[in-house]
Design a protein around this motif. Structure first.
Motif, PDB file in Angstrom:
ATOM      1  N   ALA A 171       5.278 -47.625   9.397  1.00  0.00           N
ATOM      2  CA  ALA A 171       6.397 -47.950  10.285  1.00  0.00           C
ATOM      3  C   ALA A 171       6.686 -46.798  11.246  1.00  0.00           C
ATOM      4  O   ALA A 171       6.969 -47.020  12.428  1.00  0.00           O
ATOM      5  N   THR A 205       4.455 -47.922   3.505  1.00  0.00           N
ATOM      6  CA  THR A 205       5.235 -48.711   4.462  1.00  0.00           C
ATOM      7  C   THR A 205       6.003 -47.806   5.411  1.00  0.00           C
ATOM      8  O   THR A 205       6.052 -48.050   6.622  1.00  0.00           O
ATOM      9  N   SER A 223       3.858 -46.804  13.894  1.00  0.00           N
ATOM     10  CA  SER A 223       3.985 -47.897  14.862  1.00  0.00           C
ATOM     11  C   SER A 223       5.192 -47.704  15.764  1.00  0.00           C
ATOM     12  O   SER A 223       5.128 -48.030  16.954  1.00  0.00           O
ATOM     13  N   ALA A 224       6.284 -47.146  15.238  1.00  0.00           N
ATOM     14  CA  ALA A 224       7.447 -46.867  16.086  1.00  0.00           C
ATOM     15  C   ALA A 224       7.116 -45.773  17.094  1.00  0.00           C
ATOM     16  O   ALA A 224       7.504 -45.865  18.272  1.00  0.00           O
TER      17      ALA A 224
END
Length: 95
Positions: free
Chosen positions: A71, A67, A74-75
């Motif tokens: 994350a 995760t 994607s950020a």
């Protein structure tokens, strides 16, 4: 026959559970750390004594690590698509 305590607080007796589980042999090994257990936030010294829970916490740590990685990716991509600057994308993804 009297039971004596060792330096780690365990009872040294021919009839203790340590002789069947091999805990005494584990106590002589250098301490090892498991990264996935750390990711899960588990108390590792206690978890080493509970083998039935080790895979559960390793799986939980793997889910949390995946995760985190997704994350961060994607950020970083979101910042890169807005500002078109790879340096800011990497910095923001690491933060």
């Amino acid at each position: 026959m009297a039971a004596t305590s060792s330096e780690n607080g365990r009872v040294d007796s021919p009839y203790s559970y340590d002789h069947f589980t091999g805990v005494g042999a584990k106590a002589r090994k250098p301490p090892e750390r498991h990264f996935l257990w750390w990711c899960a936030g588990a108390y590792q010294d206690l978890l080493k004594d509970c083998p039935s829970e080790q895979t559960k916490y390793a799986g939980l740590g793997g889910v949390l690590l995946a995760t985190f990685v997704l994350a961060a990716l994607s950020a970083g991509y979101a910042i890169y698509s807005v500002f078109n600057d790879a340096v800011w994308a990497v910095v923001f993804a690491l933060v």
